[in-house]
Enzyme design. Structure first.
Site, PDB file in Angstrom:
ATOM      1  N   TYR A 157       0.832  -1.199   0.000  1.00 39.59           N
ATOM      2  CA  TYR A 157       0.000   0.000   0.000  1.00 39.59           C
ATOM      3  C   TYR A 157       0.868   1.251   0.000  1.00 39.59           C
ATOM      4  O   TYR A 157       0.609   2.202  -0.758  1.00 39.59           O
ATOM      5  CB  TYR A 157      -0.930  -0.004   1.220  1.00 39.59           C
ATOM      6  N   LYS A 161       1.026   4.219  -3.056  1.00 40.92           N
ATOM      7  CA  LYS A 161       0.690   5.623  -2.812  1.00 40.92           C
ATOM      8  C   LYS A 161       1.903   6.544  -2.981  1.00 40.92           C
ATOM      9  O   LYS A 161       1.754   7.714  -3.377  1.00 40.92           O
ATOM     10  CB  LYS A 161       0.066   5.772  -1.427  1.00 40.92           C
TER      11      LYS A 161
END
Length: 256
Positions: A157, A161
């Site tokens: 994750y 990002k």
């Protein structure tokens, strides 16, 4: 004055829904997109936007599919007349809390397909349309505080990002000659379906408590979807003409 048009992906709920409604309140017509299983929620959102006096359409294209993203932009322009603001909001989280030594690459591939590949294609086809129109525009992507610093056991994750942050910088440099500003927002702990865990949150003392435990920021303040929508509203506004290439935290200093 010609009404501007926005396209918001991942709009059926949470942050995306709040952004779509805020842009409608700001006077923009709005196309809202999400996966096909969210069609009912999208139809309700369209009615809300129309209730604010704006035009709206619902789209069910998958942002991981290039032909779908291209069609999404084309349908927006055909139905509403232009594309002036692209909000590449669609994203997924992970429930698998693992170290890099334990990671399953197939899980990385699935997450990056939405959080990075989907954003790349939204940027690509929005840029093509805005260049064609010749009137500038705003491209706004979804990063995270996990894109501003790393968190243990959340590698996939965080990488997805952080990549959005880098993509935003590169795209801003490439597109500024066309008067297209490219920025991203980086939410902290926001009370959404992505951060809630009904089972563990109840044990730990309230909504988003499990996310805070996983990220090791147990005392972090929980934000609301409108906190993010307010920032996107500003980045989409004429007043933000001198801001580009930035990834702005909405996190009560959680990323510091």
């Amino acid at each position: 004055m010609t009404t501007r048009v926005a396209l918001v992906t991942g709009a059926a709920q949470g942050i995306g829904q709040a952004i779509a409604l805020r842009l409608a309140k700001d006077g923009l017509d709005v196309a809202v997109d999400d996966i096909a299983s969210k069609a009912t929620e999208l139809d309700l959102l369209v009615k809300q936007i129309q209730g604010l006096g704006r035009r709206a359409i619902a789209l069910t294209e998958d942002v991981t599919q290039e032909h779908g993203v291209k069609r999404m932009v084309e349908q927006t322009v055909t139905a509403l007349g232009s594309l002036d603001v692209m909000v590449a909001n669609a994203g997924v989280g992970t429930r698998k809390i693992v170290t890099i030594a334990e990671t399953d690459i197939s899980d990385w591939d699935a997450l990056l397909a939405v959080n990075l590949r989907g954003v790349v294609m939204c940027y690509k086809y929005a840029a093509q349309q805005m260049i064609k129109q010749g009137t500038g525009g705003r491209i706004i992507g979804a990063s995270s505080i996990c894109g501003l610093k790393g968190y243990a056991n959340l590698g996939s994750y965080c990488v997805s990002k952080a990549a959005v942050r880098s993509l935003t910088q590169s795209s801003a440099l490439e597109l500024k000659e066309y008067n297209i500003q490219v920025n991203a927002y980086a939410p902290g702990i926001i009370n959404t379906a992505l951060t809630r865990d009904d089972l563990h949150d109840e044990e730990l003392g309230g909504p988003t408590s499990n996310s805070k435990r996983i990220m090791r920021i147990p005392d972090a303040k929980t934000g609301h979807v409108n906190d993010v929508a307010s920032l996107v509203s500003y980045l989409a506004s004429p007043e933000a003409h001198f801001i580009t290439g930035q990834t702005m935290a909405v996190d009560d200093a959680q990323s510091l």
